[in-house]
Design a protein around this motif. Structure first.
Motif, PDB file in Angstrom:
ATOM      1  N   MET A   1      33.759  35.224  58.344  1.00  0.00           N
ATOM      2  CA  MET A   1      34.078  35.772  57.015  1.00  0.00           C
ATOM      3  C   MET A   1      32.973  35.400  56.031  1.00  0.00           C
ATOM      4  N   ASN A   2      32.420  36.419  55.346  1.00  0.00           N
ATOM      5  CA  ASN A   2      31.385  36.073  54.367  1.00  0.00           C
ATOM      6  C   ASN A   2      32.019  35.676  53.026  1.00  0.00           C
ATOM      7  N   GLY A   3      31.183  35.265  52.100  1.00  0.00           N
ATOM      8  CA  GLY A   3      31.703  34.765  50.825  1.00  0.00           C
ATOM      9  C   GLY A   3      32.464  35.818  50.048  1.00  0.00           C
ATOM     10  N   ALA A   4      31.999  37.049  50.114  1.00  0.00           N
ATOM     11  CA  ALA A   4      32.683  38.117  49.379  1.00  0.00           C
ATOM     12  C   ALA A   4      34.095  38.318  49.901  1.00  0.00           C
ATOM     13  N   HIS A   5      34.229  38.334  51.228  1.00  0.00           N
ATOM     14  CA  HIS A   5      35.573  38.471  51.812  1.00  0.00           C
ATOM     15  C   HIS A   5      36.448  37.276  51.446  1.00  0.00           C
ATOM     16  N   ALA A   6      35.879  36.079  51.518  1.00  0.00           N
ATOM     17  CA  ALA A   6      36.656  34.881  51.175  1.00  0.00           C
ATOM     18  C   ALA A   6      37.150  34.964  49.736  1.00  0.00           C
ATOM     19  N   LEU A   7      36.288  35.448  48.863  1.00  0.00           N
ATOM     20  CA  LEU A   7      36.659  35.559  47.458  1.00  0.00           C
ATOM     21  C   LEU A   7      37.809  36.546  47.273  1.00  0.00           C
ATOM     22  N   ILE A   8      37.652  37.741  47.813  1.00  0.00           N
ATOM     23  CA  ILE A   8      38.668  38.772  47.573  1.00  0.00           C
ATOM     24  C   ILE A   8      39.983  38.398  48.247  1.00  0.00           C
ATOM     25  N   ASN A   9      39.890  37.857  49.460  1.00  0.00           N
ATOM     26  CA  ASN A   9      41.114  37.441  50.138  1.00  0.00           C
ATOM     27  C   ASN A   9      41.846  36.353  49.368  1.00  0.00           C
ATOM     28  N   THR A  10      41.087  35.405  48.844  1.00  0.00           N
ATOM     29  CA  THR A  10      41.734  34.329  48.089  1.00  0.00           C
ATOM     30  C   THR A  10      42.376  34.874  46.823  1.00  0.00           C
ATOM     31  N   LEU A  11      41.678  35.781  46.154  1.00  0.00           N
ATOM     32  CA  LEU A  11      42.248  36.368  44.936  1.00  0.00           C
ATOM     33  C   LEU A  11      43.604  37.012  45.232  1.00  0.00           C
ATOM     34  N   VAL A  12      43.654  37.880  46.231  1.00  0.00           N
ATOM     35  CA  VAL A  12      44.923  38.573  46.475  1.00  0.00           C
ATOM     36  C   VAL A  12      45.979  37.603  47.015  1.00  0.00           C
ATOM     37  N   ASP A  13      45.560  36.622  47.800  1.00  0.00           N
ATOM     38  CA  ASP A  13      46.539  35.643  48.286  1.00  0.00           C
ATOM     39  C   ASP A  13      47.173  34.873  47.133  1.00  0.00           C
ATOM     40  N   GLU A  14      46.418  34.703  46.057  1.00  0.00           N
ATOM     41  CA  GLU A  14      46.942  33.979  44.890  1.00  0.00           C
ATOM     42  C   GLU A  14      47.556  34.936  43.870  1.00  0.00           C
ATOM     43  N   GLY A  15      47.673  36.205  44.237  1.00  0.00           N
ATOM     44  CA  GLY A  15      48.371  37.146  43.360  1.00  0.00           C
ATOM     45  C   GLY A  15      47.471  37.883  42.375  1.00  0.00           C
ATOM     46  N   VAL A  16      46.177  37.711  42.497  1.00  0.00           N
ATOM     47  CA  VAL A  16      45.256  38.430  41.602  1.00  0.00           C
ATOM     48  C   VAL A  16      44.833  39.710  42.310  1.00  0.00           C
ATOM     49  N   GLU A  17      45.464  40.811  41.976  1.00  0.00           N
ATOM     50  CA  GLU A  17      45.338  42.041  42.767  1.00  0.00           C
ATOM     51  C   GLU A  17      44.682  43.178  42.006  1.00  0.00           C
ATOM     52  N   VAL A  18      44.141  42.899  40.829  1.00  0.00           N
ATOM     53  CA  VAL A  18      43.398  43.902  40.069  1.00  0.00           C
ATOM     54  C   VAL A  18      42.058  43.301  39.677  1.00  0.00           C
ATOM     55  N   CYS A  19      41.005  44.082  39.858  1.00  0.00           N
ATOM     56  CA  CYS A  19      39.677  43.643  39.453  1.00  0.00           C
ATOM     57  C   CYS A  19      39.037  44.741  38.601  1.00  0.00           C
ATOM     58  N   PHE A  20      38.741  44.423  37.358  1.00  0.00           N
ATOM     59  CA  PHE A  20      38.019  45.343  36.487  1.00  0.00           C
ATOM     60  C   PHE A  20      36.534  45.074  36.693  1.00  0.00           C
ATOM     61  N   ALA A  21      35.799  46.109  37.061  1.00  0.00           N
ATOM     62  CA  ALA A  21      34.461  45.864  37.611  1.00  0.00           C
ATOM     63  C   ALA A  21      33.390  46.741  37.003  1.00  0.00           C
ATOM     64  N   ASN A  22      32.238  46.156  36.822  1.00  0.00           N
ATOM     65  CA  ASN A  22      31.008  46.901  36.536  1.00  0.00           C
ATOM     66  C   ASN A  22      29.905  46.222  37.342  1.00  0.00           C
ATOM     67  N   PRO A  23      29.830  46.577  38.627  1.00  0.00           N
ATOM     68  CA  PRO A  23      28.963  45.831  39.544  1.00  0.00           C
ATOM     69  C   PRO A  23      27.515  46.290  39.521  1.00  0.00           C
ATOM     70  N   GLY A  24      26.659  45.469  40.097  1.00  0.00           N
ATOM     71  CA  GLY A  24      25.250  45.789  40.298  1.00  0.00           C
ATOM     72  C   GLY A  24      24.831  45.371  41.688  1.00  0.00           C
ATOM     73  N   THR A  25      23.546  45.383  41.938  1.00  0.00           N
ATOM     74  CA  THR A  25      23.046  45.109  43.283  1.00  0.00           C
ATOM     75  C   THR A  25      23.509  43.747  43.806  1.00  0.00           C
ATOM     76  N   SER A  26      23.482  42.726  42.968  1.00  0.00           N
ATOM     77  CA  SER A  26      23.844  41.387  43.441  1.00  0.00           C
ATOM     78  C   SER A  26      25.337  41.262  43.754  1.00  0.00           C
ATOM     79  N   GLU A  27      26.128  42.270  43.392  1.00  0.00           N
ATOM     80  CA  GLU A  27      27.562  42.258  43.702  1.00  0.00           C
ATOM     81  C   GLU A  27      27.908  43.257  44.805  1.00  0.00           C
TER      82      GLU A  27
END
Lengths: 519, 519
Positions: A1-27
């Motif tokens: 699991m890479n860091g991005a997956h770990a981050l998103i999985n942890t967010l939803v596991d903790e109940g954070v299921e919405v992400c307001f985003a304006n991403p760029g290359t580093s994201e």
């Protein structure tokens, strides 16, 4: 699991299921990981201030954090104004700022900048993940810290995001806990209420809803204290069936009149009243001379403190509530005042009002006091460009409730692209733009300067506050972003447009062309 | 004289006669003082990022600073992205940030925030005026510091602005001086050019114009060195009659190809080449293995160093220049590539091109290489939302020159209200919006991620880079802000619209509907 997956999985596991985003290359690895986590909903904003304002609105309505995804220092910079408002609102939020890869930073590539300095100015918690193994732990800690009403900012270097790694255990991290109320503080407050002397109870924080309002109203009714609310509550429940509370006025002179004569000022969840700005020869501190101010609780725990005080001071009593009483739809020209009456007359059940009407909202509190029960979200930090984005977040948080965004023209232009996100997500938001062709609040301030000094405002000064050259056509702008719009300049048309917008789902914009308060 | 008058008088006395402004209450005494100083021109922006971007464009074209007036920490926050670009452009700028009155700050009023932390992240010089008597001195020092290519930020509390006071003498303050080039550095560079080994001369800073270009071209012609320019020059003179220089490519793979085989890399005014972003498994440092990089001068003094080197290496030679050679207006569909040819065919004499076309500008350098001589302003810091505001400043600085702003759709939405200032000031700007309905550069990046990892981009990821749901109608948005607009989707219509826009004065917007590069 890479860091991005770990981050998103942890967010939803903790109940954070919405992400307001304006991403760029580093994201981009975060973006690529989204499809692997169906529970995470990503909402695109075309500007970072829309994303942060939306997360604020979301948190105000759910009580829990949304995630925000921003691109490097400039992206965080663009989001700062609404992060400032969110900080003042004491809402939870988890901000993820992508950064250059750890090994890339030393090269001072063009987008390199001091993210940590910017994050520190608005966040209660800031950490930089420097190893993939720590991402889940830091994310968990960020969410925990946010829940006590703080912005948590996690800086995520691109290589930490894309590298595979086993997640380490969550280390113990300091949690930010609100101060507890002491028995002595409670007793001092109770004594003040019992003193028989003029006493003001000013509430704020978590006490501007349901149980907090009821307890405050019971205390006021039983003791004769004057009940006030902080000028800019995070979320104020009001309307028919809800205990009514007057807000402290914005202009210092009016606030001083509200507080005049008080000998005791009991602050429960509200800061001590100060002038929004300083003015020559006028006090900043609005506590009247001879009045003792006493804080009982901060923004968290205010409701609990009020309930305990009510049990002591007004046992067995009920709270008086506002009755249903709408204004009639007025005759005459469309003005900020008549528009407020129209809103009071037509506000649907269970609405959420996002109020950045500024000067155009002066009579809105009175006009809507007896409307059906609703929530009011206000400009807690004074950083304009709040309304349109916060309405996005409120509508995402409460899809079954109608959102009414009351928006002054000048402030609307800071984050106007929020309309596009409203259209994209088909959010049930009715936006009223008060188009008076001026920065009217600054016209008032300029008049005050002129009255106090040798600088009689001349044409250059007045021109700098004029939005009418050229006139802005908000209807065209809204249509350009996919939001159906209607421009009205009579009470009848405004009422018709509002009725139609409330009846249809999805976003609608009504451009109310009204005169400047100063003519 | 109050602090506001002292500030404005000092600015104009030192030659700073334009102020891009988005003021608030704490700046109202500055606004009130404007009519007393006729030489100061105040240009209103509806968003701070427009004001800072405009000041950047102004400085690039005049070489001197404009003033920028911002409101407290949130106003500075909104301006940070374009301040970041200006910092990377090494342009002079004087940023005035109004703050609460000195005695008011301790009350932590709603708009209180850490202005100093934000200012420090982009400024070469930051001071807080705490006494009216010091305002003129600090202003003088701020201007002096800015002239060596820095952002000077003067934080001005409201009471310092409104209080009367006699101005004290200017204290001696440290001036930021660029490092001087040593004889040894010059000799090492000369030896490299004479080595007979493959050598690249990469120029940047102040060497991308007139004398610097000529000297660099002479050196390259005489020694056989390859001449390159930094990827994002602040202001590059180019076109017919000007020595031609190829820019280092944006994508690292292409830049590596340009530098391949070099044994010596002589950097005059340019930083050592690094990848814009890091990518898994790819180098950040783009200096080829076995190549010795040597910096001769920073962004200031680069021209002088090149002239000295040219005198030594190519005495008595002239510089080769590009000849007039325009592409024909092509047949076929309107694409980013055919649009570039149309621009090359029609570009007027003495134009200023502001380039935030991003992916849509890929073939623009080739298509305009033989167009009449023009200046090119580029996205030095990579913080998007640069084009429309910078065009405002360039047009204010050079009112007799046509400005062509080439603007990608996604980036346009960050600072779209710059169009209103263009209309208000009747600036001679032709804006081309490349509407391809996507964050195309991120689509490319997402593809690269997909090619490198298990994360094949799915529908959620792709959707987050899609600007077509709903489609943005930039023509309507422009008309809503008072800029005449035309939407085109054929080469013929694009050519006709461009011809018309160049022929008429004032702002015009052309929305070029083109396909995404990825289909």
């Amino acid at each position: 699991m890479n860091g991005a997956h770990a981050l998103i999985n942890t967010l939803v596991d903790e109940g954070v299921e919405v992400c307001f985003a304006n991403p760029g290359t580093s994201e981009m690895h975060f973006v690529a990981a989204l499809d692997g986590v169906p529970r995470m909903r990503a909402v695109l904003a075309l500007f970072e201030g829309v994303a942060t304002g939306a997360a604020d609105g979301y948190a105000r309505m759910t009580g829990g954090p949304a995630a925000v995804l921003l691109h490097l220092g400039p992206g965080l910079g663009n989001g700062l104004a609404n992060l400032h408002n969110a900080r003042r609102a004491h809402v939870p939020m988890v901000v993820i700022v992508g950064d250059h890869a750890t090994y890339h930073k030393k090269y001072d590539a063009p987008l390199e900048s001091d993210i940590d300095a910017l994050a520190g100015s608005v966040s209660g918690w800031v950490h930089r993940a420097s190893r993939t193994e720590d991402v889940a732990a830091y994310t968990t800690a960020a969410i925990a810290a946010s829940r006590s009403g703080h912005i948590s900012t996690l800086i995520l270097p691109a290589d930490v995001s894309w590298t595979e790694g086993v997640q380490a255990d969550v280390p113990a991290m300091a949690v930010i806990t609100p101060p507890t109320v002491t028995d002595e503080e409670m007793q001092l407050a109770a004594n003040a209420f019992r003193s028989g002397e003029p006493t003001v109870l000013m509430i704020g924080g978590d006490a501007t809803r349901g149980d907090g309002l009821a307890a405050a109203a019971r205390i006021a009714a039983a003791t004769g204290a004057t009940l006030l609310c902080e000028t800019f509550p995070t979320r104020l429940e009001r309307g028919a069936g809800v205990p009514a509370v007057e807000r402290l006025a914005y202009f210092a002179e009016a606030a001083q009149a509200q507080l005049a004569g008080a000998r005791h000022l009991i602050l429960v969840g509200a800061p001590s009243p100060v002038s929004f700005f300083a003015y020559p020869g006028k006090p900043s501190d609005l506590v009247p001379p001879g009045c003792a101010a006493q804080a009982v609780a901060g923004p968290f725990g205010a409701t609990d403190a009020l309930i305990a005080l009510a049990e002591e001071l007004a046992p067995g009593t009920g709270a008086p509530v506002a009755s249903l009483s709408r204004p009639a739809i007025p005759n005459g020209p469309l003005t900020a005042f008549s528009a407020a009456d129209v809103i009071g007359a037509l506000l649907p059940e269970n609405a959420i009002i996002v109020d950045e009407a500024n000067t155009s909202g002066a009579t809105l509190p009175a006009a809507t006091a007896g409307a059906p029960a609703h929530d009011l979200l206000t400009l807690t930090g004074g950083a304009i460009g709040f309304g349109l984005p916060t309405a996005v977040g409120a509508a995402v948080a409460a899809p079954q409730r109608p959102v009414l965004c009351l928006q002054s023209d000048g402030s609307a232009m800071y984050t106007i692209s929020a309309l596009w996100t409203q259209a994209r997500e088909n959010l049930d938001i009715t936006t009223v733009i008060y188009n008076n062709g001026a920065y009217d609040v600054l016209r008032i301030e300029l008049q005050r300067v002129g009255a106090q000094s040798a600088d009689a405002p001349g044409p250059k000064a007045r021109d700098l506050l004029d939005l009418g050259r050229p006139a802005i056509d908000f209807s065209k702008i809204a249509e350009g972003m996919g939001v159906p719009a209607r421009r009205v300049s009579t009470v009848e048309d405004f009422a018709a447009a509002l009725t139609e917008a409330f009846a249809a789902s999805g976003p609608h914009l009504i451009e109310a062309v009204i005169p400047s308060l100063l003519g």
